[in-house]
Design a protein around this motif. Structure first.
Motif, PDB file in Angstrom:
ATOM      1  N   GLY A 155       0.773  -1.231   0.000  1.00  7.62           N
ATOM      2  CA  GLY A 155       0.000   0.000   0.000  1.00  7.62           C
ATOM      3  C   GLY A 155       0.804   1.281   0.000  1.00  7.62           C
ATOM      4  O   GLY A 155       0.238   2.370   0.028  1.00  7.62           O
ATOM      5  N   GLY A 156       2.130   1.170  -0.028  1.00  9.58           N
ATOM      6  CA  GLY A 156       2.975   2.355  -0.064  1.00  9.58           C
ATOM      7  C   GLY A 156       3.036   2.952  -1.463  1.00  9.58           C
ATOM      8  O   GLY A 156       2.436   2.431  -2.410  1.00  9.58           O
ATOM      9  N   LYS A 157       3.767   4.053  -1.580  1.00 12.46           N
ATOM     10  CA  LYS A 157       3.938   4.744  -2.859  1.00 12.46           C
ATOM     11  C   LYS A 157       5.417   4.997  -3.089  1.00 12.46           C
ATOM     12  O   LYS A 157       6.202   4.995  -2.147  1.00 12.46           O
ATOM     13  N   THR A 158       5.790   5.248  -4.332  1.00 10.51           N
ATOM     14  CA  THR A 158       7.165   5.654  -4.616  1.00 10.51           C
ATOM     15  C   THR A 158       7.148   7.102  -5.081  1.00 10.51           C
ATOM     16  O   THR A 158       6.589   7.423  -6.126  1.00 10.51           O
ATOM     17  N   PRO A 159       7.747   8.004  -4.303  1.00 11.65           N
ATOM     18  CA  PRO A 159       7.732   9.418  -4.663  1.00 11.65           C
ATOM     19  C   PRO A 159       8.731   9.776  -5.763  1.00 11.65           C
ATOM     20  O   PRO A 159       8.566  10.774  -6.445  1.00 11.65           O
ATOM     21  N   ASN A 160       9.756   8.948  -5.952  1.00  9.12           N
ATOM     22  CA  ASN A 160      10.802   9.228  -6.938  1.00  9.12           C
ATOM     23  C   ASN A 160      11.224   7.943  -7.639  1.00  9.12           C
ATOM     24  O   ASN A 160      11.124   6.856  -7.058  1.00  9.12           O
ATOM     25  N   PRO A 161      11.753   8.060  -8.855  1.00  5.05           N
ATOM     26  CA  PRO A 161      12.288   6.871  -9.525  1.00  5.05           C
ATOM     27  C   PRO A 161      13.609   6.454  -8.867  1.00  5.05           C
ATOM     28  O   PRO A 161      14.224   7.246  -8.138  1.00  5.05           O
ATOM     29  N   PRO A 162      14.075   5.228  -9.119  1.00 12.90           N
ATOM     30  CA  PRO A 162      15.367   4.808  -8.577  1.00 12.90           C
ATOM     31  C   PRO A 162      16.476   5.722  -9.103  1.00 12.90           C
ATOM     32  O   PRO A 162      16.374   6.267 -10.202  1.00 12.90           O
ATOM     33  N   GLN A 163      17.533   5.846  -8.312  1.00  9.46           N
ATOM     34  CA  GLN A 163      18.679   6.662  -8.718  1.00  9.46           C
ATOM     35  C   GLN A 163      19.938   5.816  -8.664  1.00  9.46           C
ATOM     36  O   GLN A 163      20.201   5.153  -7.656  1.00  9.46           O
ATOM     37  N   ASP A 164      20.700   5.853  -9.747  1.00 10.81           N
ATOM     38  CA  ASP A 164      21.951   5.105  -9.824  1.00 10.81           C
ATOM     39  C   ASP A 164      23.093   6.097  -9.950  1.00 10.81           C
ATOM     40  O   ASP A 164      23.214   6.806 -10.945  1.00 10.81           O
ATOM     41  N   HIS A 165      23.924   6.163  -8.910  1.00  4.75           N
ATOM     42  CA  HIS A 165      25.062   7.082  -8.890  1.00  4.75           C
ATOM     43  C   HIS A 165      26.373   6.340  -9.120  1.00  4.75           C
ATOM     44  O   HIS A 165      27.437   6.854  -8.789  1.00  4.75           O
ATOM     45  N   GLY A 166      26.294   5.135  -9.644  1.00  2.00           N
ATOM     46  CA  GLY A 166      27.494   4.332  -9.874  1.00  2.00           C
ATOM     47  C   GLY A 166      27.895   3.580  -8.614  1.00  2.00           C
ATOM     48  O   GLY A 166      27.717   2.375  -8.529  1.00  2.00           O
TER      49      GLY A 166
END
Length: 136
Positions: A96-107
């Motif tokens: 039931g949660g939400k994702t406020p942002n897409p995944p982030q890949d910083h290396g």
């Protein structure tokens, strides 16, 4: 003796919140659990006290932030792999949660997060120290 941390978060519905975090794989300490609060175990040194709002109000003279409208804190949990990050977020969404942002890949660091049922923001991050940029 090492220092432990107890983060306190206000929640609207304790049973619903416990069900949400149980679906993510967390356990709770029954010694610190009643109808007003529970102690969610993050690790041997880190805990989250989930307190129903009226009980939480007894600990502060300030108003409780509406976490669905303002950000009072960003909580970040470490993960052992990128896959573990994605699995935790997938479990949060299914519960039931939400994702406020897409995944982030910083290396060297991969992170993604979720918003719990009360709007609190949780980040989950995997850091590959072998890929960490060298300091000049």
């Amino acid at each position: 003796m090492s220092t432990k941390i107890f983060v306190n978060l206000p929640v609207k519905d304790l049973d619903r919140t416990v069900a949400f975090f149980t679906a993510l794989g967390f356990r709770f300490n029954p010694q610190f659990t009643n109808e007003k609060a529970t102690c969610m175990i993050i690790s041997e040194e880190a805990f989250v006290m989930l307190l129903v709002e009226p009980f939480f109000k007894g600990f502060t003279p300030r108003p409780i932030a509406d976490a669905t409208k303002t950000t009072e804190v960003l909580l970040c949990l470490s993960a052992d792999s990128r896959d573990e990050v994605d699995q935790m977020v997938a479990k949060a969404l299914a519960a039931g949660g939400k994702t406020p942002n897409p995944p982030q890949d910083h290396g060297f660091m991969y992170q993604h997060g979720f918003e719990d049922l009360d709007g609190h923001l949780w980040e989950v991050a995997y850091m590959d120290m072998n890929a960490f940029p060298a300091t000049p």
